[in-house]
Motif scaffolding. Structure first.
Motif, PDB file in Angstrom:
ATOM      1  N   ASP A  41       0.890  -1.257   0.026  1.00  0.00           N
ATOM      2  CA  ASP A  41       0.057  -0.005   0.127  1.00  0.00           C
ATOM      3  C   ASP A  41       0.894   1.340  -0.020  1.00  0.00           C
ATOM      4  O   ASP A  41       1.388   1.817   0.940  1.00  0.00           O
ATOM      5  CB  ASP A  41      -0.876  -0.023   1.249  1.00  0.00           C
ATOM      6  CG  ASP A  41      -2.038   0.912   0.936  1.00  0.00           C
ATOM      7  OD1 ASP A  41      -1.961   2.001   0.288  1.00  0.00           O
ATOM      8  OD2 ASP A  41      -2.985   0.852   1.870  1.00  0.00           O
ATOM      9  N   LEU A  42       1.187   1.554  -1.198  1.00  0.00           N
ATOM     10  CA  LEU A  42       2.331   2.920  -1.441  1.00  0.00           C
ATOM     11  C   LEU A  42       1.415   4.177  -0.761  1.00  0.00           C
ATOM     12  O   LEU A  42       2.459   4.894  -0.062  1.00  0.00           O
ATOM     13  CB  LEU A  42       2.695   3.051  -2.747  1.00  0.00           C
ATOM     14  CG  LEU A  42       3.591   2.456  -3.269  1.00  0.00           C
ATOM     15  CD1 LEU A  42       3.534   0.926  -3.223  1.00  0.00           C
ATOM     16  CD2 LEU A  42       4.209   2.622  -4.710  1.00  0.00           C
ATOM     17  N   MET A  43       0.379   4.329  -0.890  1.00  0.00           N
ATOM     18  CA  MET A  43      -0.183   5.511  -0.222  1.00  0.00           C
ATOM     19  C   MET A  43       0.053   5.686   1.208  1.00  0.00           C
ATOM     20  O   MET A  43       0.057   6.610   1.565  1.00  0.00           O
ATOM     21  CB  MET A  43      -1.551   5.816  -0.786  1.00  0.00           C
ATOM     22  CG  MET A  43      -1.700   6.002  -2.389  1.00  0.00           C
ATOM     23  SD  MET A  43      -0.939   7.594  -2.896  1.00  0.00           S
ATOM     24  CE  MET A  43      -1.810   8.825  -1.797  1.00  0.00           C
ATOM     25  N   LEU A  44      -0.365   4.585   1.764  1.00  0.00           N
ATOM     26  CA  LEU A  44      -0.135   4.407   3.285  1.00  0.00           C
ATOM     27  C   LEU A  44       1.124   4.665   3.580  1.00  0.00           C
ATOM     28  O   LEU A  44       1.322   5.181   4.730  1.00  0.00           O
ATOM     29  CB  LEU A  44      -1.040   3.182   3.931  1.00  0.00           C
ATOM     30  CG  LEU A  44      -0.829   2.936   5.358  1.00  0.00           C
ATOM     31  CD1 LEU A  44      -1.615   3.889   6.071  1.00  0.00           C
ATOM     32  CD2 LEU A  44      -1.186   1.525   5.516  1.00  0.00           C
ATOM     33  N   TRP A  45       1.874   3.952   2.926  1.00  0.00           N
ATOM     34  CA  TRP A  45       3.295   4.004   3.491  1.00  0.00           C
ATOM     35  C   TRP A  45       4.032   5.442   3.358  1.00  0.00           C
ATOM     36  O   TRP A  45       4.556   5.885   4.066  1.00  0.00           O
ATOM     37  CB  TRP A  45       4.289   2.949   2.463  1.00  0.00           C
ATOM     38  CG  TRP A  45       5.839   3.104   2.567  1.00  0.00           C
ATOM     39  CD1 TRP A  45       6.348   2.827   3.765  1.00  0.00           C
ATOM     40  CD2 TRP A  45       6.722   3.670   1.741  1.00  0.00           C
ATOM     41  NE1 TRP A  45       7.617   2.871   3.688  1.00  0.00           N
ATOM     42  CE2 TRP A  45       7.821   3.674   2.330  1.00  0.00           C
ATOM     43  CE3 TRP A  45       6.667   4.226   0.561  1.00  0.00           C
ATOM     44  CZ2 TRP A  45       9.136   4.088   1.674  1.00  0.00           C
ATOM     45  CZ3 TRP A  45       7.837   4.518   0.037  1.00  0.00           C
ATOM     46  CH2 TRP A  45       8.987   4.511   0.622  1.00  0.00           C
TER      47      TRP A  45
END
Length: 796
Positions: free
Chosen positions: A718-722
């Motif tokens: 989950d790139l956005m969360l990271w």
């Protein structure tokens, strides 16, 4: 009393202090020794011998214990004491701690008396709350259960819903039934079971109660499938039939039934007021017969109260001066009169006539019912309260005088022994009960009149099939792994044997299918046929049948092939009979041992949350994963067991382990058949420092043969969360941008179908990095895009 002197704020600590295991065991032994219900031949002989030696009839000590408990409650309710609630909580915890307490007649007798005294002191909540929690536990709403236990409960889901009153009702422990049914009614309301059943019944006139119950269970997702017999309207109906006519609770039990029978649902569902719902529950033959029995029972109860109202109430003679009255005067206890007043019998007669009208008149079930038009015999005031679901109990019909009398009689039993310990307690035929010397002499003298007893049989110690879990092994990684390896080797070996059977069956079937077409063949034969001459003419006369030779192909059975097929069929049958045999006992022992160990480890970790238990759990996770092979995956029981073990260990121990994402990824990439098994526990977002390196490891193995595995792994990032949670620096984001660009170029100018889904995720991730803190990566993005486009490695 045992709780005297404790402050009200420390009630829980005092209860925990007295619920010592030794006290529970001693009480259990006392109840078993003095139980009036004989369980087996050995107990019968033991009780008869002991009764002959001591002169005590069994059950008397249980009555004394009951008298002591009620005295405990009474004394604690005096001013300045802890109150009746604390004592009731104490004894309900003690009694429900006994093994199979709801099947023990002695415990049920004490529970029944405890429920009666709780009703008398208006402290029923003190008993309902712990029973409510025990009921939820029995239904599986909470508590740790093992893997095989859960599996077996799923297989047996068609059984009757668990209850502390296993039959339909009881005629002996009515107070206990009253408490349990009220508790189950609260659970039925809290779980919204009755609400959804009634909604199904009023919205669909053709639906039966059983169908409505199944739909409600499907909607509410109960862990135990409810049974139609456990609906409270049937429970109250059966209890109303079973309760004796003179029992004080009988009017309230019938009132509880009519609350459900004459309930008019509708407004709570946003629908107009409908007719009474009760008739919908009694359409089947068995339930309609139940309704007929209830009508008949109401007539019998009314006849009983009519005859009782004519009786003359006997006044207690206040001039007698026996030991009992003298003792009552000295202790300050006044025994009330025990006979129900004729006036109350008359009121009850009128009430049960009203109940008979309510049950017999089907017009009350109609929607257009106008209450003021009913005759006075219907008691429309109370009928309106019932239909409006006003839950106030009509306690004025309860024979409180009799309840108090029975309570004081019970108190007097203990008080006599307490104030006159050296007098003879003759009412129970216990002579010199408190004189240990006389009791000893009496027993020894009686023993001399009998033969010398035979020596006891020597004990044969048997080894438990499944060893107990040693607590120290839960924190020792080497011991835990060794234990798991020993048991999993047995299970894997069984899976390999099953795979051999499968291959053997396939080979035999293939040979059978290959041989079967050879069984019959067409063989050319020459046969002679006779053609009869039929008919005659003037110029021709028949001279006999003509003989004609004909060549044809006849069906021919090959005897050698037939014998070969018979041998194959017999071999297949022998193999199937051999495979159908029950598995060896060590298979079940190994599975149960592993299950017990994992359950104990999970419970210990939930209780202490120490790193030691977590390391052991993680080690077991990888150890079980290492045992997964083609044979274990092909064998359904082993596959199900391994999957369940991995699922529980992964959810409990790996879901919060930040350092295990890299190891899980390595296991998946080394053995891609484990992807479906391990991918749920690959959570790179919990390891933000390794996020980019983990992403790079996935990209490095990108290939057309691994497109589905890469796609599944990419969905875990989950790139956005990271980026929003960790705020990575510019250089780290740039590195991630270049890694994604490399992945896109590996997919090719025109990605093939095998990597198309992974390619789409790479594009989405590339856009996420570009949009984050735009335009930080805009120039780098364009540079990489133009470079790869010019080299025909990426289609813009």
């Amino acid at each position: 009393p045992c709780l005297r002197g404790f402050p009200s704020g420390s009630r829980v600590s005092s209860i925990c202090f007295f619920l010592h295991r030794r006290f529970i065991i001693c009480l259990q032994l006392f109840l078993q020794t003095d139980s009036g219900v004989l369980q087996g031949v050995t107990q019968q002989v033991t009780q008869k011998v002991a009764q002959h030696l001591t002169g005590i009839s069994y059950g008397e000590n249980i009555k004394l214990l009951n008298s002591m408990i009620q005295t405990h409650v009474s004394e604690s309710n005096k001013p300045g004491r802890v109150g009746a609630a604390a004592v009731l909580e104490f004894w309900i915890l003690v009694l429900t701690s006994q093994q199979l307490w709801h099947r023990d007649k002695s415990v049920l007798f004490l529970m029944d008396s405890l429920c009666k005294v709780a009703f008398l002191h208006q402290q029923e909540d003190c008993l309902q709350k712990p029973l409510y929690q025990l009921h939820k536990t029995a239904l599986g709403y909470h508590g740790d259960r093992g893997l095989l236990t859960s599996f077996m409960s799923w297989m047996l889901a068609g059984n009757i819903t668990p209850s502390f009153i296993e039959g339909s009702a009881t005629s002996t422990e009515v107070w206990f039934s009253w408490m349990i049914f009220n508790m189950e009614a609260i659970f039925e309301e809290d779980s919204q079971l009755r609400r959804y059943v009634e909604l199904e019944l009023i919205s669909k006139p053709s639906v039966t109660p059983d169908q409505a119950l199944r739909k409600a269970q499907s909607h509410l997702k109960f862990p135990v499938v409810p049974s139609i017999q456990r609906l409270m309207i049937y429970r109250w109906a059966h209890q109303a039939l079973a309760t004796p006519a003179d029992h004080p609770l009988l009017p309230l039990i019938w009132q509880k039934f009519f609350f459900l029978y004459l309930h008019r649902p509708g407004p709570e569902f946003g629908l107009p007021v409908s007719g009474c719902i009760g008739k919908r529950y009694f359409h089947s033959t068995s339930h309609s017969n139940l309704l007929k029995e209830m009508k008949k029972r109401l007539v019998e109860i009314a006849d009983f109260h009519h005859a009782a109202s004519k009786a003359v109430k006997i006044q207690k003679n206040m001039d007698h001066t026996d030991n009992t009255s003298t003792l009552n005067e000295s202790t300050g206890i006044c025994l009330p009169e025990s006979m129900t007043s004729p006036e109350l019998h008359k009121e009850l007669l009128r009430l049960f006539h009203v109940f008979a009208f309510w049950l017999d008149d089907m017009n009350l079930q109609r929607t257009d019912l106008y209450l003021p038009s009913l005759p006075v015999q219907y008691d429309t005031h109370r009928l309106a309260k019932v239909m409006q679901n006003q839950q106030d109990l009509w306690t004025e019909y309860v024979d409180s005088e009799r309840i108090k009398h029975e309570f004081h009689e019970t108190l007097n039993l203990w008080t006599q022994l307490h104030y006159e310990p050296f007098t003879t307690y003759r009412t129970s035929s216990v002579n010199n009960l408190f004189d240990s010397l006389l009791a000893k002499d009496r027993i020894l003298n009686n023993l001399k009149t009998h033969d010398v007893p035979v020596p006891t049989v020597s004990l044969q110690y048997m080894k438990a099939p499944v060893p107990d879990i040693v607590e120290t092994s839960l924190s020792d990684k080497k011991v835990a792994i060794k234990l798991i390896q020993q048991n999993l080797n047995i299970l894997r070996q069984q899976a390999k044997i099953a795979a051999q059977w499968e291959h053997q069956q396939i080979g035999l079937d293939s040979e059978l299918l290959g041989t079967l077409p050879k069984l019959y063949s067409n063989r050319e034969e020459q046969i002679t046929m006779k053609l009869e001459c039929r008919g005659s003419s003037l110029n021709h006369v028949c001279q006999g049948a003509a003989k004609v030779s004909v060549k044809c192909k006849e069906l021919y059975e090959n005897n050698a092939i037939k014998q070969q097929l018979d041998a194959l069929t017999e071999e297949i049958k022998q193999l199937q009979n051999y495979v159908a045999r029950p598995p060896p006992q060590n298979i079940a022992e190994a599975a149960v041992h592993v299950e017990n160990f994992i359950t104990a480890l999970v419970n210990a970790f939930k209780q202490h949350h120490t790193e030691t238990f977590q390391k052991v759990g993680i080690a077991l996770f990888y150890e079980i994963v290492s045992f997964v092979c083609d044979e274990t995956q092909r064998h359904p029981p082993t596959r199900q067991f391994f999957t369940s073990c991995i699922e529980i260990l992964g959810q409990v121990f790996l879901s919060c382990a930040k350092t295990e994402s890299k190891t899980v990824l390595k296991k998946v990439l080394q053995n891609r058949r484990l992807c479906n098994l391990l991918s749920p526990y690959f959570t790179p977002n919990i390891s933000p420092d390794e996020f980019v390196s983990l992403y790079e490891e996935v990209v490095k193995v990108l290939h057309t043969d691994s497109g589905d595995v890469i796609f599944m792994l990419l969905t875990k990032f989950d790139l956005m969360l990271w980026m929003n949670s960790t705020k990575p620096i510019m250089s780290e984001r740039t590195r991630l941008l270049e890694i994604i660009h490399m992945a896109l170029t590996l997919c090719g100018f025109q990605p093939v179908e095998e990597v198309q889904m992974a390619f789409n995720i790479f594009c989405k991730h590339w856009m996420y990095v570009l949009q984050y803190q735009f335009p930080d990566h805009y120039s780098g993005f364009l540079r990489l895009l133009m470079q790869s486009s010019s080299e025909q490695r990426l289609n813009p």
